[in-house]
Design an enzyme around this catalytic site. Structure first.
Site, PDB file in Angstrom:
ATOM      1  N   GLU A  51       0.815  -1.217   0.000  1.00 24.53           N
ATOM      2  CA  GLU A  51       0.000   0.000   0.000  1.00 24.53           C
ATOM      3  C   GLU A  51       0.846   1.264   0.000  1.00 24.53           C
ATOM      4  OE1 GLU A  51      -2.943  -0.366   3.055  1.00 24.53           O
ATOM      5  OE2 GLU A  51      -3.709  -2.239   2.219  1.00 24.53           O
ATOM      6  N   LYS A  87     -15.905  -0.938   2.318  1.00 25.27           N
ATOM      7  CA  LYS A  87     -15.196  -1.489   1.162  1.00 25.27           C
ATOM      8  C   LYS A  87     -16.251  -2.042   0.222  1.00 25.27           C
ATOM      9  CE  LYS A  87     -11.006  -2.980   3.611  1.00 25.27           C
ATOM     10  NZ  LYS A  87     -10.369  -4.143   4.257  1.00 25.27           N
TER      11      LYS A  87
END
Length: 438
Positions: free
Chosen positions: A211, A347
């Site tokens: 990430e 999400k």
């Protein structure tokens, strides 16, 4: 406006694994969405359909999901002739076509790709940006709120190699005047952190994780927080930037012992050092007393409800449910009833349609929860979640470090939205937990 064509193909996420891309063609042109995929996936999530053929992509192919779009969903959707602007009707149709509670038949990755591409087609038909269309669908009030970017600058846990058990350490520019200023502060701290990591842990410590955060060989949370605090100080933002953590503790929960193993990456970890949830809660509180921590995600395992409720009663910072809630309406309802957390990690691929994602946010807002829109560790150039964060007024977005194009794509999109809205938008700042009410 009728749908002329629905076509899916297999493309790749930032980890080199396949995912589903969907094109929807209408009179306004081609509208495309790519579905992300996660590394640490909660067991209560909608089903990401994988081929399971070990001879290709290690079993992670998505050719079945692609085929389901091209041979089942696409033709049925075109035949049904639903108005693309009626997102609820489209998503209801997709869910009925699948026929299971967890989208295990056609695959949440197939369904979501279509759902998001349809939303883009609808925005084009209305002649508005996607965030405006999402705001219309969700019925959020104006002005638009730009989210605080929670930037994952240091990685541990399952996302990194060192012994550090906690998965993400994020910087939170919550005193900035605007989104662009907050992002600049984050980028400056990130550069300092990278240089510090290299200096203290060697050149390879500047290498970035999935990430975009650095992943030095750090042993403890204190060590990580000290490094970040020093980077914040060097950048000149002491007292101006807060910190958040995603512990992802389901990854180191020992179900049989009902304890947490902070040395879980060591195959010979010492069971006498495993922590009870009370001991782990005390650790969080001592960290929050010493560092400017404003948010902790997944502090306990996804089914350790007792621990969550215990922690909730005694904490005043934001407690975010991710593996706990998996954007699932039933899990959110349970978490609200048991008073387990006070914020949802949203999400879209955990629930599998835009309509259900919007509903999950609304259910959370209704109980005065915060909502943090999130990327997945396997990401692409698709920027839909940036528009979702603005359209839902979530006030907080988590999309990695200011590094790696698949992370920056979302942050850059919010910069564009900020420029476009000008005076007609406010930055959530310190109000990120209650931004829906601003």
């Amino acid at each position: 406006m009728p749908i002329a064509k629905v076509h899916a193909r297999s493309v790749y996420v930032s980890r080199g694994n396949p995912t589903v891309e969907v094109d929807v063609v209408t009179e306004t042109g081609l509208h495309r969405a790519i579905v992300p995929s996660g590394a640490s996936t909660g067991q209560h999530e909608a089903v990401e359909l994988r081929d399971g053929d070990k001879a290709k992509w290690g079993g992670k192919g998505v050719l079945k999901a692609v085929k389901n779009v091209n041979e089942t969903i696409g033709p049925a959707l075109i035949k049904e002739n639903i108005d693309v602007k009626d997102q609820a009707k489209v998503d209801e149709f997709l869910n009925k076509l699948d026929g299971t509670a967890n989208k295990g038949n056609l695959g949440a990755n197939a369904i979501l790709g279509v759902s998001l591409a349809i939303a883009k087609a609808a925005a084009a038909e209305k002649g508005v940006p996607l965030y405006v269309h999402i705001s219309d669908l969700a019925g959020t009030k104006k002005p638009y709120v730009l989210p605080v970017p929670f930037q994952n600058v240091l990685n541990g846990g399952s996302h990194a190699g060192g012994r550090l058990a906690f998965q993400e350490f994020m910087i939170v520019p919550d005193t900035a005047e605007s989104f662009s200023e907050g992002l600049r502060q984050g980028a400056e701290v990130y550069q300092k952190l990278k240089a510090l990591a290299k200096k203290k842990y060697g050149q390879s410590a500047g290498n970035v994780g999935d990430e975009g955060g650095v992943a030095p060989d750090i042993q403890t949370a204190e060590e990580a927080l000290d490094l970040i605090t020093e980077a914040i100080e060097q950048a000149g933002y002491t007292g101006k930037i807060s910190i958040a953590m995603d512990v992802a503790s389901s990854e180191f929960y020992k179900t049989d012992a009902k304890k947490y193993d902070l040395d879980f990456k060591n195959p010979d970890s010492d069971p006498t050092k495993w922590l009870t949830y009370e001991q782990l809660a005390d650790l969080y509180k001592s960290l929050a007393a010493k560092y400017p921590i404003v948010s902790i995600e997944d502090p306990f395992a996804e089914d350790d409800w007792e621990a969550w409720s215990y922690f909730y009663k005694t904490s005043d910072f934001q407690i975010v449910g991710d593996d706990l809630t998996v954007t699932n309406p039933l899990r959110i309802k349970k978490a609200i009833e048991l008073k387990s957390c006070n914020a949802l990690l949203l999400k879209v691929n955990q629930i599998g349609t835009l309509t259900e994602s919007i509903q999950a946010a609304k259910d959370s807002y209704a109980d005065n929860w915060g909502v943090m829109v999130s990327h997945r560790s396997g990401e692409t150039e698709d920027v839909t979640i940036a528009d979702i964060a603005v359209g839902l007024r979530s006030g907080q977005i988590k999309t990695g470090a200011p590094a790696r194009s698949e992370r920056l794509a979302k942050l850059n999109q919010i910069l564009r939205i900020e420029e476009e809205l000008g005076e007609n938008a406010i930055y959530a700042g310190k109000n990120f937990r209650t931004s829906v009410n601003l």
